[in-house]
Motif scaffolding. Structure first.
Motif, PDB file in Angstrom:
ATOM      1  N   LEU A 120       0.813  -1.124  -0.032  1.00 19.75           N
ATOM      2  CA  LEU A 120      -0.055  -0.150  -0.069  1.00 19.75           C
ATOM      3  C   LEU A 120       0.803   1.174  -0.002  1.00 19.75           C
ATOM      4  O   LEU A 120       0.730   2.128  -0.748  1.00 19.75           O
ATOM      5  N   ASP A 121       1.994   1.346   0.909  1.00 17.47           N
ATOM      6  CA  ASP A 121       2.501   2.591   0.889  1.00 17.47           C
ATOM      7  C   ASP A 121       3.591   2.709  -0.313  1.00 17.47           C
ATOM      8  O   ASP A 121       3.820   3.933  -0.463  1.00 17.47           O
ATOM      9  N   ALA A 122       3.728   1.748  -1.107  1.00 18.34           N
ATOM     10  CA  ALA A 122       4.503   1.789  -2.283  1.00 18.34           C
ATOM     11  C   ALA A 122       3.547   2.214  -3.526  1.00 18.34           C
ATOM     12  O   ALA A 122       4.039   2.953  -4.552  1.00 18.34           O
ATOM     13  N   MET A 123       2.341   2.241  -3.350  1.00 20.33           N
ATOM     14  CA  MET A 123       1.401   2.920  -4.275  1.00 20.33           C
ATOM     15  C   MET A 123       1.052   4.361  -4.020  1.00 20.33           C
ATOM     16  O   MET A 123       0.099   4.724  -3.490  1.00 20.33           O
ATOM     17  N   THR A 124       1.949   5.299  -4.617  1.00 18.37           N
ATOM     18  CA  THR A 124       1.880   6.526  -4.043  1.00 18.37           C
ATOM     19  C   THR A 124       0.969   7.450  -5.112  1.00 18.37           C
ATOM     20  O   THR A 124       0.578   8.459  -4.628  1.00 18.37           O
ATOM     21  N   GLY A 125       0.783   6.869  -6.172  1.00 19.36           N
ATOM     22  CA  GLY A 125      -0.250   7.568  -7.183  1.00 19.36           C
ATOM     23  C   GLY A 125      -1.420   6.943  -7.308  1.00 19.36           C
ATOM     24  O   GLY A 125      -2.179   7.296  -8.177  1.00 19.36           O
ATOM     25  N   ALA A 126      -1.891   6.179  -6.273  1.00 15.83           N
ATOM     26  CA  ALA A 126      -3.292   5.649  -6.328  1.00 15.83           C
ATOM     27  C   ALA A 126      -3.847   5.772  -4.749  1.00 15.83           C
ATOM     28  O   ALA A 126      -3.015   5.541  -3.770  1.00 15.83           O
ATOM     29  N   VAL A 127      -5.008   5.619  -4.551  1.00 14.70           N
ATOM     30  CA  VAL A 127      -5.296   5.519  -3.316  1.00 14.70           C
ATOM     31  C   VAL A 127      -5.678   3.824  -3.192  1.00 14.70           C
ATOM     32  O   VAL A 127      -6.227   3.175  -4.048  1.00 14.70           O
ATOM     33  N   ALA A 128      -5.290   3.326  -2.042  1.00 14.34           N
ATOM     34  CA  ALA A 128      -5.217   1.953  -1.922  1.00 14.34           C
ATOM     35  C   ALA A 128      -5.562   1.745  -0.197  1.00 14.34           C
ATOM     36  O   ALA A 128      -5.008   2.250   0.447  1.00 14.34           O
ATOM     37  N   PHE A 129      -6.331   0.544  -0.134  1.00 10.73           N
ATOM     38  CA  PHE A 129      -6.655   0.022   1.160  1.00 10.73           C
ATOM     39  C   PHE A 129      -7.072  -1.173   1.345  1.00 10.73           C
ATOM     40  O   PHE A 129      -7.129  -1.868   0.121  1.00 10.73           O
ATOM     41  N   VAL A 130      -6.927  -1.690   2.591  1.00  8.42           N
ATOM     42  CA  VAL A 130      -7.156  -3.352   2.310  1.00  8.42           C
ATOM     43  C   VAL A 130      -8.450  -3.412   3.424  1.00  8.42           C
ATOM     44  O   VAL A 130      -8.453  -2.751   4.477  1.00  8.42           O
ATOM     45  N   ARG A 131      -9.355  -4.227   2.931  1.00  9.39           N
ATOM     46  CA  ARG A 131     -10.726  -4.397   3.771  1.00  9.39           C
ATOM     47  C   ARG A 131     -10.841  -5.895   3.829  1.00  9.39           C
ATOM     48  O   ARG A 131     -10.430  -6.690   3.079  1.00  9.39           O
ATOM     49  N   ASN A 132     -11.874  -6.086   4.854  1.00  7.66           N
ATOM     50  CA  ASN A 132     -12.134  -7.808   5.041  1.00  7.66           C
ATOM     51  C   ASN A 132     -13.484  -7.728   4.356  1.00  7.66           C
ATOM     52  O   ASN A 132     -13.984  -6.947   3.742  1.00  7.66           O
ATOM     53  N   ALA A 133     -14.254  -9.145   4.657  1.00  7.63           N
ATOM     54  CA  ALA A 133     -15.314  -9.319   3.915  1.00  7.63           C
ATOM     55  C   ALA A 133     -16.279  -8.561   4.768  1.00  7.63           C
ATOM     56  O   ALA A 133     -17.592  -8.769   3.996  1.00  7.63           O
ATOM     57  N   HIS A 134     -16.253  -8.071   5.893  1.00 10.02           N
ATOM     58  CA  HIS A 134     -17.116  -7.463   6.804  1.00 10.02           C
ATOM     59  C   HIS A 134     -17.145  -5.819   6.313  1.00 10.02           C
ATOM     60  O   HIS A 134     -17.892  -5.012   6.927  1.00 10.02           O
ATOM     61  N   LEU A 135     -16.385  -5.645   5.557  1.00 13.32           N
ATOM     62  CA  LEU A 135     -16.174  -4.086   4.706  1.00 13.32           C
ATOM     63  C   LEU A 135     -15.377  -3.393   5.981  1.00 13.32           C
ATOM     64  O   LEU A 135     -15.588  -2.295   5.975  1.00 13.32           O
ATOM     65  N   ASP A 136     -14.835  -3.962   6.999  1.00 18.83           N
ATOM     66  CA  ASP A 136     -13.896  -3.190   7.869  1.00 18.83           C
ATOM     67  C   ASP A 136     -12.553  -2.981   6.939  1.00 18.83           C
ATOM     68  O   ASP A 136     -11.846  -3.525   6.445  1.00 18.83           O
ATOM     69  N   VAL A 137     -12.044  -1.578   7.224  1.00 21.74           N
ATOM     70  CA  VAL A 137     -11.003  -0.980   6.782  1.00 21.74           C
ATOM     71  C   VAL A 137      -9.866  -1.393   7.566  1.00 21.74           C
ATOM     72  O   VAL A 137      -9.551  -0.851   8.764  1.00 21.74           O
ATOM     73  N   LEU A 138      -8.767  -2.034   7.471  1.00 22.55           N
ATOM     74  CA  LEU A 138      -7.812  -2.659   8.079  1.00 22.55           C
ATOM     75  C   LEU A 138      -6.316  -2.003   7.927  1.00 22.55           C
ATOM     76  O   LEU A 138      -5.770  -2.062   8.844  1.00 22.55           O
ATOM     77  N   SER A 188     -22.778  -7.080  -0.678  1.00 21.37           N
ATOM     78  CA  SER A 188     -21.466  -7.584  -0.466  1.00 21.37           C
ATOM     79  C   SER A 188     -21.598  -8.326   0.863  1.00 21.37           C
ATOM     80  O   SER A 188     -21.419  -9.561   1.127  1.00 21.37           O
ATOM     81  N   LEU A 189     -22.304  -7.842   1.550  1.00 26.12           N
ATOM     82  CA  LEU A 189     -22.676  -8.499   3.149  1.00 26.12           C
ATOM     83  C   LEU A 189     -23.551  -9.670   3.026  1.00 26.12           C
ATOM     84  O   LEU A 189     -23.433 -10.560   3.588  1.00 26.12           O
ATOM     85  N   ARG A 190     -24.502  -9.261   2.116  1.00 23.25           N
ATOM     86  CA  ARG A 190     -25.347 -10.568   2.071  1.00 23.25           C
ATOM     87  C   ARG A 190     -24.687 -11.741   1.232  1.00 23.25           C
ATOM     88  O   ARG A 190     -24.807 -13.042   1.445  1.00 23.25           O
ATOM     89  N   THR A 191     -23.840 -11.394   0.127  1.00 23.34           N
ATOM     90  CA  THR A 191     -22.979 -12.546  -0.240  1.00 23.34           C
ATOM     91  C   THR A 191     -22.025 -13.306   0.654  1.00 23.34           C
ATOM     92  O   THR A 191     -21.895 -14.356   1.045  1.00 23.34           O
ATOM     93  N   GLU A 192     -21.609 -12.489   1.741  1.00 22.73           N
ATOM     94  CA  GLU A 192     -20.795 -12.991   2.771  1.00 22.73           C
ATOM     95  C   GLU A 192     -21.366 -13.776   3.679  1.00 22.73           C
ATOM     96  O   GLU A 192     -20.824 -14.788   4.252  1.00 22.73           O
ATOM     97  N   ALA A 193     -22.705 -13.347   3.998  1.00 24.09           N
ATOM     98  CA  ALA A 193     -23.355 -14.047   5.009  1.00 24.09           C
ATOM     99  C   ALA A 193     -23.768 -15.534   4.403  1.00 24.09           C
ATOM    100  O   ALA A 193     -23.976 -16.318   5.166  1.00 24.09           O
ATOM    101  N   ALA A 194     -23.964 -15.794   3.139  1.00 20.40           N
ATOM    102  CA  ALA A 194     -24.294 -17.115   2.648  1.00 20.40           C
ATOM    103  C   ALA A 194     -23.045 -17.826   2.700  1.00 20.40           C
ATOM    104  O   ALA A 194     -23.013 -18.942   2.798  1.00 20.40           O
ATOM    105  N   ARG A 195     -21.982 -17.005   2.490  1.00 16.22           N
ATOM    106  CA  ARG A 195     -20.697 -18.128   2.303  1.00 16.22           C
ATOM    107  C   ARG A 195     -20.055 -18.266   3.844  1.00 16.22           C
ATOM    108  O   ARG A 195     -19.555 -19.527   3.779  1.00 16.22           O
ATOM    109  N   THR A 196     -20.552 -17.518   4.768  1.00 17.71           N
ATOM    110  CA  THR A 196     -20.213 -17.886   6.382  1.00 17.71           C
ATOM    111  C   THR A 196     -21.403 -17.854   6.968  1.00 17.71           C
ATOM    112  O   THR A 196     -21.360 -16.748   7.974  1.00 17.71           O
TER     113      THR A 196
END
Length: 294
Positions: A120-138, A188-196
């Motif tokens: 993420l830190d190396a991507m200086t010309g883009a917005v970038a973040f990591v999220r999980n399947a609950h849509l938490d930004v980590l 997205s949350l509905r899809t994840e709820a079916a998966r887990t």
């Protein structure tokens, strides 16, 4: 019981899918007269899927033991399901046929590896973040912290994008297509709820949003599903103005449930000057936010 909940989800999903199709849309002859159901009748779905009405009725009630992939394909074709909906139906069937134990974080990891933060830190010309399947930004890079400052500015840790969309009034200004992002978040949350189906943390999040937001509750009851892959998202940033950014969601194979989301913009695209302003804004030290320590 989890199995009963999954069967109810199957019933509601199949019912909602046939309710949205008219006989004309399904390629059937409509002989007129008053119809007692919205959309297709069970008999019409069975006809289109080349199965008996009794068998389709059993499936719609969630009794899916032993159902084959061929039958699921026939149902998907009859109900005109897209790829995401077809995968969702298959996930529900698997969940109904597999014993599940309750677990609190399946698909909702709360930590990222140091190497992901380095990416993420190396991507200086883009917005970038990591999220999980609950849509938490980590994890975020500098540009993500600049773009999502309001979403990250929360006492609830980690910040959750669904909470921001449905519980923070600033979200309606930030997302210029609020209806679109609201639809995608619920899907997205509905899809994840079916998966887990045994995921208690996800169930708690959904219960919270259903109880606190009539908008979320109505969309949840629609049983629409989405898979956030790529496209364009429209923002209004309080410092730089309107931004129409191209996004890509990149799953992390080594970390199940984690996704890197990026937003980019071609130098000649509209709003390029605003995007440049966001880059410059990202270099300004932020006031205390949830992710300043990343």
């Amino acid at each position: 019981m989890l199995t009963d909940t999954v069967r109810e989800d199957i019933r509601n999903f199949l019912t909602s899918r046939r309710a949205r199709l008219s006989p004309h849309q399904a390629g059937l002859t409509d002989f007129g007269g008053r119809r007692q159901v919205s959309g297709l009748r069970r008999s019409e779905v069975a006809q289109l899927a080349a199965i008996s009405v009794e068998y389709y009725t059993r499936l719609e009630r969630g009794n899916v033991g032993g159902v084959s992939e061929e039958i699921l394909d026939s149902l998907a074709a009859a109900l005109q399901l897209d790829d995401v909906e077809r995968a969702h139906l298959a996930a529900l069937v698997r969940a109904a046929n597999t014993p599940h134990r309750a677990t609190d974080r399946d698909g909702g990891a709360l930590h990222v590896r140091a190497s992901l933060q380095q990416i993420l830190d190396a991507m200086t010309g883009a917005v970038a973040f990591v999220r999980n399947a609950h849509l938490d930004v980590l994890a975020t890079n500098q540009m993500a912290r600049a773009l999502y400052e309001e979403a990250l500015d929360t006492a609830e840790q980690p910040p959750n994008l669904a909470r921001f969309v449905f519980r923070d009034p600033r979200a309606r200004r930030f997302y210029r297509d609020w209806d679109g992002i609201a639809h995608d978040a619920v899907g997205s949350l509905r899809t994840e709820a079916a998966r887990t189906p045994g995921n208690t943390d996800l169930a708690d999040l959904i219960d919270e949003l259903v109880s606190c937001s009539t908008e979320f509750a109505a969309r949840w009851d629609a049983h629409d599903v989405e898979y956030y892959r790529s496209g364009q998202q429209s923002f209004h940033h309080p410092a730089v103005g309107d931004l129409d950014l191209d996004y890509d969601a990149l799953e992390v194979p080594a970390d199940q449930g984690l996704t890197i989301v990026t937003y980019t913009l071609a130098p000649t695209a509209p709003h390029a000057s605003a995007f440049l302003g966001l880059q410059q804004n990202s270099l300004i030290p932020r006031r205390g936010t949830a992710h300043d320590n990343q």
